[in-house]
Design an enzyme around this catalytic site. Structure first.
Site, PDB file in Angstrom:
ATOM      1  N   GLU A  67       0.820  -1.213   0.000  1.00 46.22           N
ATOM      2  CA  GLU A  67       0.000   0.000   0.000  1.00 46.22           C
ATOM      3  C   GLU A  67       0.855   1.264   0.000  1.00 46.22           C
ATOM      4  O   GLU A  67       0.549   2.231  -0.684  1.00 46.22           O
ATOM      5  CB  GLU A  67      -0.941   0.020   1.218  1.00 46.22           C
ATOM      6  CG  GLU A  67      -2.121  -0.932   1.114  1.00 46.22           C
ATOM      7  CD  GLU A  67      -3.029  -0.600  -0.066  1.00 46.22           C
ATOM      8  OE1 GLU A  67      -3.198   0.591  -0.368  1.00 46.22           O
ATOM      9  OE2 GLU A  67      -3.557  -1.534  -0.688  1.00 46.22           O
ATOM     10  N   CYS A  69     -12.402   1.583 -15.267  1.00 48.72           N
ATOM     11  CA  CYS A  69     -12.730   2.983 -15.007  1.00 48.72           C
ATOM     12  C   CYS A  69     -11.457   3.831 -15.013  1.00 48.72           C
ATOM     13  O   CYS A  69     -11.208   4.641 -14.121  1.00 48.72           O
ATOM     14  CB  CYS A  69     -13.470   3.138 -13.676  1.00 48.72           C
ATOM     15  SG  CYS A  69     -14.341   4.714 -13.479  1.00 48.72           S
ATOM     16  N   CYS A 122     -16.694   1.358 -20.348  1.00 50.35           N
ATOM     17  CA  CYS A 122     -17.962   1.354 -19.625  1.00 50.35           C
ATOM     18  C   CYS A 122     -18.846   0.160 -20.015  1.00 50.35           C
ATOM     19  O   CYS A 122     -19.667  -0.290 -19.220  1.00 50.35           O
ATOM     20  CB  CYS A 122     -18.703   2.665 -19.867  1.00 50.35           C
ATOM     21  SG  CYS A 122     -17.730   4.125 -19.409  1.00 50.35           S
ATOM     22  N   CYS A 157     -18.415  -2.462 -17.507  1.00 52.73           N
ATOM     23  CA  CYS A 157     -18.420  -2.060 -16.101  1.00 52.73           C
ATOM     24  C   CYS A 157     -19.714  -2.469 -15.407  1.00 52.73           C
ATOM     25  O   CYS A 157     -20.806  -2.201 -15.912  1.00 52.73           O
ATOM     26  CB  CYS A 157     -18.232  -0.549 -15.984  1.00 52.73           C
ATOM     27  SG  CYS A 157     -18.311   0.034 -14.276  1.00 52.73           S
TER      28      CYS A 157
END
Length: 358
Positions: free
Chosen positions: A38, A193, A200, A203
């Site tokens: 992270e 995205c 899209c 998605c």
DNA sequence: AAGGCGGGGGG
DNA sequence: CCCCCAGCCTT
């Protein structure tokens, strides 16, 4: 507006079918592996991080190993990733977790965010991905997904916009399978995205996405207002002694290239005095030049030979005439690969001394 | 609330 | 050339 339950269901289905589960830090997920990844992934993309992550874990297999390591070694492993305060915070955080929590992260958000380098989003990611807790995250990917689905106006670097996005993230993050949901949000933002040319048609949120329904995916999220960045000039010294050692300075912990080794840099007034007898740097003094662009300014560097200057530019004992708070040392040319060097300095030195990039 | 802090990837 | 990115810290 889509319900929270429906949102989560769609994202979890996406995770099950298309989510990434094969990344190096997703094998045998621990607090340590999630944390290191992270931090590396802050402002840095997956593809870039992978080789760094593998090297890092090979050298520091556990948080205790990291806590015991030398900061110079940690920075060396970080060199090339940028934002070097991340590496310093990582090391400081490892020490604290080992000293204060016996090597295991505190599993409460208000505690974990007190650790250096761990903010709200990274804390939420560690707790949800590694420890199964229900905490929301808000990284660049999640911001983009939410800004599009809910048509959030404004650049999300503004605190008011970030605040609204945090509210949305908390609202739509499910209590169960939170880690999978968060992973799915990051995966969706990083793949379908994407900032440019989002896919899209594939998605899971396309029926609910306000930006898509209004044909405005290109406009959302709103871009950062751009402003011109200045160009700075610098003069650096390449001092080589008879033992083929190079003079380097360790930069102060904060600021550009914090904690890394660099070439001594003449500050503007010193450039003037050192070069007073010659208005221009002559060809004999000039060793080379390079340019580099940071996020907030361009840097153009002249590298000159300190032995050719009319006045002695650098007292290596006191560091006079180089920046203050810097350690000065001579390093063997063939040991350069062992040092934490900023990318442009490294590239210049490697090119000049014909050192092979590894 | 705004600015500092890298470097790589991609259009 | 441009823009963007798995943020946090300091002021």
């Amino acid at each position: 507006m889509i319900t929270a339950k429906s949102f989560a269901t769609k994202m979890l289905k996406f995770y099950d079918e298309l989510g990434r589960k094969d990344l190096p830090w997703q094998q045998n997920k621990t607090g340590y592996s999630v944390w290191v990844s992270e931090i590396m992934l802050q402002q840095t993309q997956v593809k870039t991080v992978i080789p760094y992550y593998l090297r890092f874990i090979r050298s520091f297999p556990s948080i205790k190993a990291l806590a015991k390591a030398d900061i110079d070694s940690v920075l060396h492993h970080w060199a090339g990733l940028g934002y070097y305060s991340r590496a310093r915070n990582l090391h400081a955080c490892a020490k604290r977790v080992v000293d204060e929590f016996d090597g295991e992260f505190p599993q409460q958000l208000d505690e974990i965010v007190k650790l250096p380098g761990i903010g709200e989003s990274t804390g939420g990611a560690i707790l949800s991905l590694a420890y199964g807790q229900s905490e929301a995250i808000l990284d660049g990917n999640v911001k983009r997904v939410l800004a599009r689905v809910f048509l959030v106006d404004g650049w999300y670097g503004k605190s008011s916009v970030a605040k609204e996005l945090w509210h949305l993230s908390r609202t739509y993050t499910p209590k169960t399978r939170t880690g999978d949901f968060n992973q799915a949000m990051m995966d969706l933002g990083a793949s379908l995205c994407a900032r440019n040319n989002p896919i899209c048609s594939e998605c899971p949120l396309s029926p609910d996405c306000q930006a898509l329904l209004q044909n405005k995916t290109k406009e959302y999220p709103h871009r950062k207002p751009k402003k011109a960045i200045p160009t700075k000039q610098a003069t650096m010294l390449l001092g080589v002694n008879r033992s083929k050692q190079i003079q380097l300075v360790k930069r102060p912990p904060s600021g550009i290239w914090g904690g890394l080794w660099s070439l001594p840099e003449l500050e503007p007034p010193q450039v003037k005095s050192s070069l007073a007898s010659n208005k221009k740097i002559s060809d004999e003094k000039m060793i080379g030049q390079f340019k580099h662009t940071f996020s907030h300014f361009h840097l153009e560097v002249d590298v000159i030979d300190p032995n050719q200057l009319s006045t002695s530019p650098v007292d290596i004992k006191t560091g006079i005439m180089v920046e203050e708070n810097t350690a000065v040392a001579w390093h063997n040319i063939d040991q350069l690969t062992e040092l934490a060097l900023p990318t442009p300095i490294k590239k210049f030195l490697y090119r000049h001394f014909h050192i092979k990039e590894k």
